[in-house]
Write a protein that holds these residues in place. Structure first.
Motif, PDB file in Angstrom:
ATOM      1  N   SER A   3     -41.674  16.961  67.682  1.00 18.74           N
ATOM      2  CA  SER A   3     -43.113  16.940  67.921  1.00 18.74           C
ATOM      3  C   SER A   3     -43.447  17.661  69.219  1.00 18.74           C
ATOM      4  CB  SER A   3     -43.617  15.500  68.008  1.00 18.74           C
ATOM      5  OG  SER A   3     -43.309  14.939  69.278  1.00 18.74           O
ATOM      6  N   PRO A   4     -44.702  18.054  69.383  1.00 24.09           N
ATOM      7  CA  PRO A   4     -45.155  18.407  70.732  1.00 24.09           C
ATOM      8  C   PRO A   4     -45.037  17.197  71.647  1.00 24.09           C
ATOM      9  CG  PRO A   4     -46.769  19.057  69.067  1.00 24.09           C
ATOM     10  CD  PRO A   4     -45.767  18.172  68.379  1.00 24.09           C
ATOM     11  N   ILE A   5     -45.259  17.406  72.922  1.00 26.83           N
ATOM     12  CA  ILE A   5     -45.187  16.318  73.901  1.00 26.83           C
ATOM     13  C   ILE A   5     -46.610  15.830  74.170  1.00 26.83           C
ATOM     14  CG2 ILE A   5     -44.487  15.697  76.230  1.00 26.83           C
ATOM     15  CD1 ILE A   5     -42.429  18.024  76.000  1.00 26.83           C
TER      16      ILE A   5
ATOM     17  N   ALA B 194     -44.646  16.944  59.847  1.00 24.75           N
ATOM     18  CA  ALA B 194     -43.236  17.082  59.472  1.00 24.75           C
ATOM     19  C   ALA B 194     -43.029  17.023  57.967  1.00 24.75           C
ATOM     20  CB  ALA B 194     -42.413  15.976  60.137  1.00 24.75           C
ATOM     21  N   GLY B 195     -44.077  16.654  57.217  1.00 30.78           N
ATOM     22  CA  GLY B 195     -43.973  16.595  55.766  1.00 30.78           C
ATOM     23  C   GLY B 195     -43.222  15.379  55.260  1.00 30.78           C
ATOM     24  N   ILE B 196     -43.286  14.251  55.997  1.00 34.32           N
ATOM     25  CA  ILE B 196     -42.613  13.029  55.559  1.00 34.32           C
ATOM     26  C   ILE B 196     -43.599  11.872  55.550  1.00 34.32           C
ATOM     27  CG2 ILE B 196     -40.380  13.776  56.481  1.00 34.32           C
ATOM     28  CD1 ILE B 196     -40.852  11.578  58.669  1.00 34.32           C
TER      29      ILE B 196
ATOM     30  N   SER C  92     -49.841  11.453  62.618  1.00 31.63           N
ATOM     31  CA  SER C  92     -50.163  12.886  62.566  1.00 31.63           C
ATOM     32  C   SER C  92     -48.899  13.724  62.571  1.00 31.63           C
ATOM     33  CB  SER C  92     -51.064  13.270  63.739  1.00 31.63           C
ATOM     34  OG  SER C  92     -50.342  13.288  64.965  1.00 31.63           O
ATOM     35  N   GLN C  93     -47.882  13.262  63.286  1.00 33.08           N
ATOM     36  CA  GLN C  93     -46.635  14.010  63.352  1.00 33.08           C
ATOM     37  C   GLN C  93     -45.816  13.852  62.072  1.00 33.08           C
ATOM     38  OE1 GLN C  93     -46.059  16.312  65.914  1.00 33.08           O
ATOM     39  NE2 GLN C  93     -48.205  15.690  65.883  1.00 33.08           N
TER      40      GLN C  93
ATOM     41  N   THR D  96     -43.607   6.515  80.206  1.00 31.36           N
ATOM     42  CA  THR D  96     -44.650   6.327  81.207  1.00 31.36           C
ATOM     43  C   THR D  96     -45.707   7.415  81.126  1.00 31.36           C
ATOM     44  OG1 THR D  96     -42.974   5.373  82.669  1.00 31.36           O
ATOM     45  CG2 THR D  96     -45.060   6.035  83.673  1.00 31.36           C
ATOM     46  N   SER D  97     -45.257   8.655  80.979  1.00 31.77           N
ATOM     47  CA  SER D  97     -46.171   9.794  80.949  1.00 31.77           C
ATOM     48  C   SER D  97     -46.379  10.343  79.557  1.00 31.77           C
ATOM     49  CB  SER D  97     -45.637  10.931  81.835  1.00 31.77           C
ATOM     50  OG  SER D  97     -45.426  10.511  83.154  1.00 31.77           O
ATOM     51  N   THR D  98     -45.307  10.391  78.769  1.00 29.29           N
ATOM     52  CA  THR D  98     -45.358  11.146  77.526  1.00 29.29           C
ATOM     53  C   THR D  98     -44.796  10.363  76.346  1.00 29.29           C
ATOM     54  OG1 THR D  98     -43.188  12.157  77.961  1.00 29.29           O
ATOM     55  CG2 THR D  98     -45.141  13.347  78.750  1.00 29.29           C
ATOM     56  N   THR D  99     -45.247  10.771  75.164  1.00 26.29           N
ATOM     57  CA  THR D  99     -44.743  10.231  73.909  1.00 26.29           C
ATOM     58  C   THR D  99     -44.202  11.382  73.082  1.00 26.29           C
ATOM     59  OG1 THR D  99     -46.200   8.301  73.880  1.00 26.29           O
ATOM     60  CG2 THR D  99     -45.428   9.109  71.738  1.00 26.29           C
ATOM     61  N   LYS D 100     -42.979  11.212  72.554  1.00 25.95           N
ATOM     62  CA  LYS D 100     -42.325  12.248  71.764  1.00 25.95           C
ATOM     63  C   LYS D 100     -41.755  11.644  70.494  1.00 25.95           C
ATOM     64  CE  LYS D 100     -40.468  12.403  75.510  1.00 25.95           C
ATOM     65  NZ  LYS D 100     -40.682  11.709  76.820  1.00 25.95           N
TER      66      LYS D 100
END
Length: 482
Positions: free
Chosen positions: A55-57, A84-86, A79-80, A20-24
């Motif tokens: 990842s950051p939040i 992460a290099g993958i 971007s993540q 709802t608020s964040t993506t991780k």
């Protein structure tokens, strides 16, 4: 003679939680190994899990109040991956889950399937309050705590829109419950109330409160709502739900049958309590009632009746569980059609032989008709997994009888050309699968074993690994509505 040296195989898993608020996002590496030894039937298990990247939040991007910004989410994920290099092609298993109120958005189904195609060959694209609570309980440490102590332990995962409760005793899930409790159910802009979610509007009306859009964020009704949420959680934990609490229930009432002994909080509201992420960069600021709700929970006297256990993860509990706890590994004695894999989101029909082969074979056709009526009532060709349970000990002639019966009943499907998907409770998958092929089955055959599954579950079966096993995810696939 040198001792047996089992070989390890590594696979990369991704967990993506769009809340709802964040993506991780979390990236993990699983190590697989044959734990049975060289003289036994191979048994491949996950022997180690290593987190490679957290990842950051990020704030979940929305186009408007009812629509997720799919491209915005994809940009975050790509971007993540780069950080992460993958690459997406490196990912062999994992979970994309849409959680909380975000699962009620009008394009929730679209986004999970889009992402499972575009940013990795994910085995699972799932959303739903019960599954979310289970995954969060595993990511927070509740599952491990209940397993080690034997205590009945509830994980309360509270994010922006929902509180997902899962109760465990040892490794057994006793029950779940989901509530409209979360930080973003009232939001602010410039110190005034900008939005009030429909369940909270109903609660305000029910309790004769006056809070409305444009009021100050210091309005006394805001503390009332936060305190009411905390009190309602205590009544749910104690299974003492009152009529006034039902406005906050999303789905069924609490359904565990043993009293809760210990509690653990996870999710964004838990982060307000424990501040585990305080040193990590984030673009998230609080313009909602999250901090007030956390304070109400911490000051609630009745909640002190239970032992509080600090979580291993707060806001990242669900994504950690999604990335590391959803994948199982099949047995090594299986028969698969590589060109048909991966198979995603296929419902499971459980058929029990109750220890009697002949009686079971006699009733199999009628049960398959029932499965077709349940899962393909519109005659669109929806396939299903047939789970064969409680077979007696069978010899080769019995396997031939079983194979002939399966070939016959699979012709009843509206699209009989679809692959035959079988799960065996016992280690008969390879011999049954090869027998079906020897009988010139016109369909592809995927037959696996050593997977715990039940009637009404959904399954994803991934591509075969070097060790000739397949990664499998078993889930309850539910898109709920507000």
């Amino acid at each position: 003679m040198a001792g047996f040296q089992p070989k390890k195989e590594a696979i990369i898993s991704a967990g993506i939680d769009i809340g709802t608020s964040t993506t991780k996002i979390i990236i993990s590496r699983f190590s697989l190994m044959n734990v049975a030894g060289s003289t036994h039937v191979p048994r491949i298990e996950i022997v180690d899990k290593e987190i490679l990247y957290k990842s950051p939040i990020f704030r979940t991007p929305l186009q408007d109040a009812t629509t997720i910004d799919i491209k915005g989410v994809e940009l975050i994920i790509r971007s993540q991956y780069e950080d992460a290099g993958i690459q997406s092609s490196d990912i062999e298993t994992g979970a994309v889950i849409i959680t909380g109120e975000t699962a009620t958005k009008q394009n929730a189904r679209e986004i999970v399937h889009y992402l499972s195609r575009e940013v990795g060959d994910f085995l699972v694209a799932a959303a739903g309050p019960d599954l979310e609570g289970i995954i969060a309980a595993k990511g927070s440490g509740t599952y491990d705590y209940a397993l080690k102590t034997g205590r009945v332990t509830a994980n309360i995962d509270i994010g922006g829109g929902t509180a997902n409760i899962a109760v465990y005793k040892r490794d057994k899930l006793l029950g779940t419950c989901t509530m409209h409790v979360g930080g973003r159910l009232i939001e602010f802009k410039d110190s005034t109330v900008m939005s009030i979610s429909p369940p909270i509007e109903q609660l305000l009306k029910q309790e004769n409160k006056s809070l409305r859009l444009g009021d100050t964020n210091r309005h006394p009704d805001i503390k009332f709502i936060a305190d009411f949420m905390a009190d309602s959680i205590t009544r749910v934990l104690a299974k003492e739900v009152k009529a006034e609490d039902e406005v906050l229930l999303l789905g069924h009432k609490p359904n565990w049958n043993e009293p809760v002994e210990a509690i653990m909080f996870s999710g964004g509201i838990s982060e307000c309590m424990y501040e585990q992420e305080i040193t990590r960069p984030s673009d998230i600021s609080y313009n909602d009632i999250g901090k007030q709700l956390a304070a109400s929970l911490q000051s609630n006297r009745r909640l002190t009746e239970w032992d509080w256990i600090e979580p291993e993860e707060t806001v990242r509990a669900t994504v950690l569980g999604a990335g590391t706890q959803t994948t199982e590994i099949s047995g090594a004695t299986i028969q698969v059609a590589p060109d048909e894999l991966p198979v995603k989101n296929v419902p499971v029909y459980k058929y029990s032989f109750h220890g009697h082969l002949e009686k079971g074979l006699a009733a199999l056709g009628q049960s398959i008709k029932e499965a077709i009526n349940i899962y393909d009532s519109f005659q669109e060709g929806q396939n299903f997994v047939l789970y064969l349970a409680d077979l007696p000990y069978v010899g080769f002639k019995d396997i031939q009888k079983l194979a002939r019966a399966i070939l016959q009943v699979m012709e009843l499907r509206h699209d009989p050309e679809q692959p035959i998907l079988l799960v065996m409770q016992m280690d008969y998958a390879k011999v049954l699968g090869q027998t079906l092929l020897a009988m010139n089955a016109r369909q592809s055959v995927i037959c696996i074993d050593q997977i715990n599954v039940d009637h009404g579950d959904y399954m994803d079966i991934g591509r075969a690994l070097q060790s000739e096993v397949v990664p499998v995810i078993v889930k309850t696939l539910t898109f709920h509505s507000s």
